[in-house]
Design a protein around this motif. Structure first.
Motif, PDB file in Angstrom:
ATOM      1  N   ALA A  79     132.253  -2.384  31.750  1.00 14.33           N
ATOM      2  CA  ALA A  79     130.848  -2.743  31.575  1.00 14.33           C
ATOM      3  C   ALA A  79     130.642  -4.249  31.629  1.00 14.33           C
ATOM      4  N   ARG A  82     131.033  -5.325  35.240  1.00  8.38           N
ATOM      5  CA  ARG A  82     129.877  -4.904  36.035  1.00  8.38           C
ATOM      6  C   ARG A  82     128.696  -5.839  35.816  1.00  8.38           C
ATOM      7  N   ARG A  83     128.456  -6.217  34.566  1.00  7.95           N
ATOM      8  CA  ARG A  83     127.314  -7.099  34.281  1.00  7.95           C
ATOM      9  C   ARG A  83     127.557  -8.513  34.811  1.00  7.95           C
ATOM     10  N   ALA A  86     127.854  -8.484  38.900  1.00  6.00           N
ATOM     11  CA  ALA A  86     126.741  -7.955  39.691  1.00  6.00           C
ATOM     12  C   ALA A  86     126.004  -9.093  40.388  1.00  6.00           C
ATOM     13  N   ALA A 125     131.372  10.983  37.557  1.00  5.40           N
ATOM     14  CA  ALA A 125     130.092  10.296  37.714  1.00  5.40           C
ATOM     15  C   ALA A 125     129.182  10.465  36.504  1.00  5.40           C
ATOM     16  N   VAL A 150     132.125   4.178  34.231  1.00 14.08           N
ATOM     17  CA  VAL A 150     131.128   3.112  34.066  1.00 14.08           C
ATOM     18  C   VAL A 150     130.696   2.586  35.430  1.00 14.08           C
ATOM     19  N   PHE A 151     131.649   2.295  36.287  1.00 10.74           N
ATOM     20  CA  PHE A 151     131.316   1.773  37.610  1.00 10.74           C
ATOM     21  C   PHE A 151     130.595   2.817  38.465  1.00 10.74           C
ATOM     22  N   ARG A 153     128.785   5.425  37.361  1.00  7.67           N
ATOM     23  CA  ARG A 153     127.516   5.863  36.793  1.00  7.67           C
ATOM     24  C   ARG A 153     126.398   4.867  37.057  1.00  7.67           C
ATOM     25  N   GLU A 154     126.717   3.592  37.020  1.00  5.79           N
ATOM     26  CA  GLU A 154     125.707   2.557  37.228  1.00  5.79           C
ATOM     27  C   GLU A 154     126.227   1.542  38.234  1.00  5.79           C
ATOM     28  N   PRO A 155     126.308   1.926  39.495  1.00  3.47           N
ATOM     29  CA  PRO A 155     126.918   1.039  40.491  1.00  3.47           C
ATOM     30  C   PRO A 155     126.126  -0.251  40.689  1.00  3.47           C
ATOM     31  N   ALA A 156     126.827  -1.360  40.575  1.00  5.18           N
ATOM     32  CA  ALA A 156     126.202  -2.666  40.796  1.00  5.18           C
ATOM     33  C   ALA A 156     126.667  -3.282  42.110  1.00  5.18           C
TER      34      ALA A 156
END
Length: 301
Positions: A79, A82-83, A86, A125, A150-151, A153-156
């Motif tokens: 997470a 990803r943040r 992004a 997923a 995490v990656f 489920r919310e792909p950035a």
């Protein structure tokens, strides 16, 4: 692909990956906590990936065509990455593990009877985190599953998880000591602890997985992909190869059901099918071709 960030990459096949990308002319940066300097000609960012603000500050305004994450073990680390990454990352490759398929770490999942598993046999997923893991003994496998989720489920950014087989080769560089375990026991005439009917498992050479990660970073597919050399091998087959190299005969001791055995002796099936990666264009070697050399390295020959 020109600019590459490798998170980790300080030892074993991570070092091979970094030098391969550097020697191919890419601008490579290694991010770690500073305990090990990267090879000459490689950039270095010192940061703790668990410290989100510190990581953001250390990276500054850098952007990357590809990020190859060698050391993502938890959903929190995923997470944070990803943040922070992004909007500045063209493609993200996470080094995962075949252990995400292990039925022993998946409550309620039965062994598959010996058929090598494909990527679509595990759907992450919609997986949500547990707190922290259902079983601490299985934290590594569950951590990798949740990090992948995490990656996914919310792909950035375009995301790939490379689910690597058991990595062997490199002599002392193979810090797990699993192949050395067999060399030492068989050389000394000590019995190897095995299950009564062990299942075959999947392996990959340390240089081959470095090559595959580098290759995956330059492709355009997404999602999970299995990474394994051709040819599964069970523990007795491995012992026979080690014994042949040492000029000895292996001895075995069958463990009771539920008891611990030597590495790579499994009482359940989850060897991997590498068909997706092969169809996408990656050429795997064969375990039978490289394993004798890896055994020789482990034996110091």
């Amino acid at each position: 692909m020109n600019t590459i960030l490798v998170i980790g990459g300080s030892r074993y096949f991570g070092k091979s990956l970094v030098t391969k990308a550097r020697d191919a002319g890419h601008e490579v940066t290694v991010l770690n906590r500073g305990s090990i300097a990267p090879p000459v000609g490689v950039g270095h960012v010192v940061a703790d990936r668990d410290d989100e603000e510190g990581l953001r500050t250390a990276l500054g305004s850098r952007t990357f065509d590809a990020v190859i994450d060698q050391v993502c073990y938890t959903p929190r680390q995923a997470a944070v990455a990803r943040r922070v990454l992004a909007g500045r990352t063209g493609r993200y490759v996470m080094t995962s593990t075949m252990e995400v398929y292990d039925p022993a770490t998946l409550p309620g999942r039965a062994a598959n009877g010996g058929t090598p598993v494909t990527e679509d046999s595990l759907d992450l997923a919609g997986t949500g985190p547990t707190a922290p893991y259902a079983d601490p003994a299985h934290a590594y496998a569950e951590g990798k599953r949740q990090a992948e989720a995490v990656f996914l489920r919310e792909p950035a950014f375009p995301f790939v998880s490379v689910r690597t087989a058991h990595v062997l080769g490199g002599g002392r560089e193979e810090f797990t000591g699993r192949l050395a375990h067999y060399v030492e026991r068989i050389a000394a005439g000590t019995p190897v602890d095995v299950h009564e009917a062990p299942y075959a498992t999947s392996f990959i050479h340390h240089r081959e997985i470095a090559d595959m990660l580098y290759w995956a970073a330059a492709q355009n597919f997404t999602g999970p992909v299995n990474a394994a050399s051709h040819g599964e091998l069970d523990v007795t087959g491995l012992c026979e190869l080690v014994a042949a190299r040492l000029g000895r005969r292996p001895r075995y001791r069958v463990v009771e059901e539920g008891a611990a055995a030597s590495p790579f002796s499994f009482d359940r099936a989850y060897a991997m099918d590498n068909g997706r990666a092969a169809a996408l264009g990656f050429g795997f070697g064969r375990v039978a071709e490289w394993l004798p050399g890896a055994i020789a390295e482990a034996a110091g020959h």
